[in-house]
Every structure is written in structure tokens, then in C-alpha cells.
Design a protein around this motif. Sequence first.
Motif, PDB file in Angstrom:
ATOM      1  N   SER A 244       0.820  -1.206   0.000  1.00  0.00           N
ATOM      2  CA  SER A 244       0.000   0.000   0.000  1.00  0.00           C
ATOM      3  C   SER A 244       0.858   1.261   0.000  1.00  0.00           C
ATOM      4  CB  SER A 244      -0.933  -0.023   1.214  1.00  0.00           C
ATOM      5  OG  SER A 244      -1.671   1.168   1.288  1.00  0.00           O
ATOM      6  N   HIS A 245       1.887   1.279   0.847  1.00  0.00           N
ATOM      7  CA  HIS A 245       2.752   2.459   0.907  1.00  0.00           C
ATOM      8  C   HIS A 245       3.514   2.667  -0.399  1.00  0.00           C
ATOM      9  CE1 HIS A 245       1.883   3.633   4.955  1.00  0.00           C
ATOM     10  NE2 HIS A 245       2.244   2.461   5.441  1.00  0.00           N
TER      11      HIS A 245
ATOM     12  N   SER B 164       2.419   1.754  -3.329  1.00  0.00           N
ATOM     13  CA  SER B 164       1.418   2.168  -4.324  1.00  0.00           C
ATOM     14  C   SER B 164       1.043   3.636  -4.192  1.00  0.00           C
ATOM     15  CB  SER B 164       0.162   1.294  -4.225  1.00  0.00           C
ATOM     16  OG  SER B 164      -0.642   1.665  -3.124  1.00  0.00           O
ATOM     17  N   GLU B 165       1.159   4.188  -2.974  1.00  0.00           N
ATOM     18  CA  GLU B 165       0.803   5.578  -2.739  1.00  0.00           C
ATOM     19  C   GLU B 165       1.958   6.546  -3.001  1.00  0.00           C
ATOM     20  OE1 GLU B 165      -0.578   5.363   1.283  1.00  0.00           O
ATOM     21  OE2 GLU B 165      -2.545   4.595   0.683  1.00  0.00           O
TER      22      GLU B 165
ATOM     23  N   ARG C 277       4.886   5.113  -7.859  1.00  0.00           N
ATOM     24  CA  ARG C 277       4.942   3.800  -7.201  1.00  0.00           C
ATOM     25  C   ARG C 277       6.387   3.373  -6.931  1.00  0.00           C
ATOM     26  NH1 ARG C 277       0.400   1.394 -11.059  1.00  0.00           N
ATOM     27  NH2 ARG C 277       2.205   0.532 -12.085  1.00  0.00           N
TER      28      ARG C 277
END
Length: 162
Positions: A53-54, A56-57, A61
Motif C-alpha cells: 500500500s505504501h 502504491s501511494e 509507485r
Amino acid sequence: MRKVIAMEETRWLTPPEKDAWTGLVALMLLLPNKLEAPLRPVGLTLFEYLVLSHISEAPNRRIRMSDLAFLASGSLSRLSNVVSRFETRGWATRSRDPDDGRYTIASLTDTGYGLVTEAAPIHLHAVRELVLDPLTAADLAALTRIAAKLRVVPPGMETRQE
């Protein structure tokens, strides 16, 4: 050398302190498993999901491993092991930071991004059901304030604490 504290020096917990402590311990020990269980069908642990998640944010990316370790609240060695598994599965790659070769960049592949977008609604549902929805706005504000006061920084990341 271990400091020995005499019984008469011990500050025993008051009933409200004991209730708070017992509640916190229950959260620390039980909540991670409850948040992880819904992710098992997509083959992720809670820590793996947080790492994906981190990444992807992050812009494009891509993120430095040291920054990712801080965000995911894990050690660099634990993160390195996880990202190695991600590389084997085709979810992420690692490369030297072109701006500073002392750092390593973790990048999410399209396959990894697909997995995190599949897992995100599952995780969000669990977070809302188990943590956010039972709380009032005042509870959320108190939780945010308390978490900031009790913030535990992973080893080697102490200088990043604000």
C-alpha cells in the motif's frame, strides 16, 4: 546491567490505569490478527499489505526502502525479506537510487499494483468494521492524539520522529 526496583518504589496501577493498560494490550495482541484474517484469501499478511500500500501511494509507485521501513513500522531487514519475496512473486523490484546510490528504491510492478488494488477494499472494510465505525468523532480525535503521544519508532528511525 538490569536496574532492580524495590517493591516499595513500585507504582502499582490504579483501577482506571489497569483498565486502560489491559485494553491497550488486547488491541495490540488481538487487532492485528483480526485485520490480517480478511487478507489471507488474497495471500497477504497485514505487514505485506501495508508495504504494498505504501509503495502504491508513493509518486510513480517508487520509494526508498528506508522511507518504506519507517512508514510500514518495520525494520530494514524485515522489509528487505518481504520485498525479496515480492520480487520472487513479480510484485516489486529494487534498484539503486539514481539520485543517491547509497539508497535502494522499491518499485511496484503492475502485477503488485493489481494485487494491492484488489486487497485495498478488503482491508478498508476490516478497518472500518473493527476500528473506525464503532468510534465517535471524539473517540477518533482521542485515538489520534493518544497514538501520537505513544508513537513507537522502529529502531534506527528515531531521527525521523517529529
